[in-house]
Design an enzyme around this catalytic site. Sequence first.
Site, PDB file in Angstrom:
ATOM      1  CB  CYS A  27      -0.892   0.008   1.229  1.00 53.45           C
ATOM      2  SG  CYS A  27      -1.613  -1.608   1.621  1.00 53.45           S
ATOM      3  N   GLY A  36       4.311   7.326  -0.953  1.00 48.86           N
ATOM      4  CA  GLY A  36       5.593   6.913  -1.507  1.00 48.86           C
ATOM      5  C   GLY A  36       6.815   7.169  -0.630  1.00 48.86           C
ATOM      6  CE  LYS A  80       5.579   3.878   6.679  1.00 47.67           C
ATOM      7  NZ  LYS A  80       4.565   4.941   6.428  1.00 47.67           N
ATOM      8  CB  CYS A 138      -0.115   6.553  10.936  1.00 54.26           C
ATOM      9  SG  CYS A 138      -1.315   6.728   9.624  1.00 54.26           S
TER      10      CYS A 138
END
Length: 335
Positions: free
Chosen positions: A140, A144, A146, A266
């Site tokens: 997922c 972008g 990560k 998160c």
Amino acid sequence: SFLLKLENKAKRKLQKQICQVVLDHFEKQYTRELGNTWTNVRDVLTYPLCWQYAVLLNKFSQSAELENTLHVKGYHPAFQGPLPYLPASLKCYVRRTPGRFPAQKHQAGKLKEYYLLNAASLLPVLALEVKDGEDVLDLCAAPGGKSVAILQCAYPGNFHCNEYDDLRSRWLQKTIESFIPDPLTNLIMVSKLDGTQIGDLKPELYDKILVDAPCSNDRSWLFSSDIQQATLRLIQRKELSFLQFQLLRSAIKALRPGGSLVYSTCTLSKAENSDVINLILNSCSNVMPVDISEMAKAVSQEFTFLSGTQQHELLVLPEKGRAWGPMYVAKLKKM
């Protein structure tokens, strides 16, 4: 003075935007789940003036000048010391005081020098421990950050970045174009597949998988300006854990035996964090938890963690001066 008036106006604007429906919901749930800890976390989440942003340097567009500027402005490296996995090429700077380094505009044909992010969002990447030549899936991947961080660490053999949502997929594409040079982008496959189907489409294809799952984003939800949208989100919140479970199950199918997976969100919500991981561990006999407590110990100077979690998981709690998170990270290995 004029400046004070401006500042008070900004403060009023920030205070006004808190969505009461969401805050009331969080208040109930998180008081139950986190006890006294919630009070401190709430003070940070509801007060954006104390939020902090880390600066992730882009090794493909290096600038010695930028590092000097950061030092002068009181920034220091976020990750130091005896981390089990810390590639020298991963450079991230933070400072104790709140505020945001200026963001860079996208310029055609020119790579950006840095990416602004929540420093805690690099922990899933450090937990994943990607090595050169490994086949990696970011399930997922939008927006972008990560994916960019993984490429700061190592050169995967194949790097598959997937994002099901159309709008977010375009955002991901733009991020990759802004940070990754051309020949390297050939290593990267960007797709818009349904993440819950990937295991069936690509069985046992990857060495490492990051599942940074869609979740109730505590920070942004607190500032929903649209009450109807906020109410709808809270109703749909109950369904998120089932989606997360399905994404994880799919990712496990896509992993090679011996491969490992990192799950992150998160949110502080137990239903979307340890409950989902426990459900996976209880229902999939071919995965086992991986201890990440060494990593947590090594970064405890910069991050505050919820105590009492299991060794294969951690939860970053925002606090003043270390306003990182919320970020839940868990690591699993396929037998």
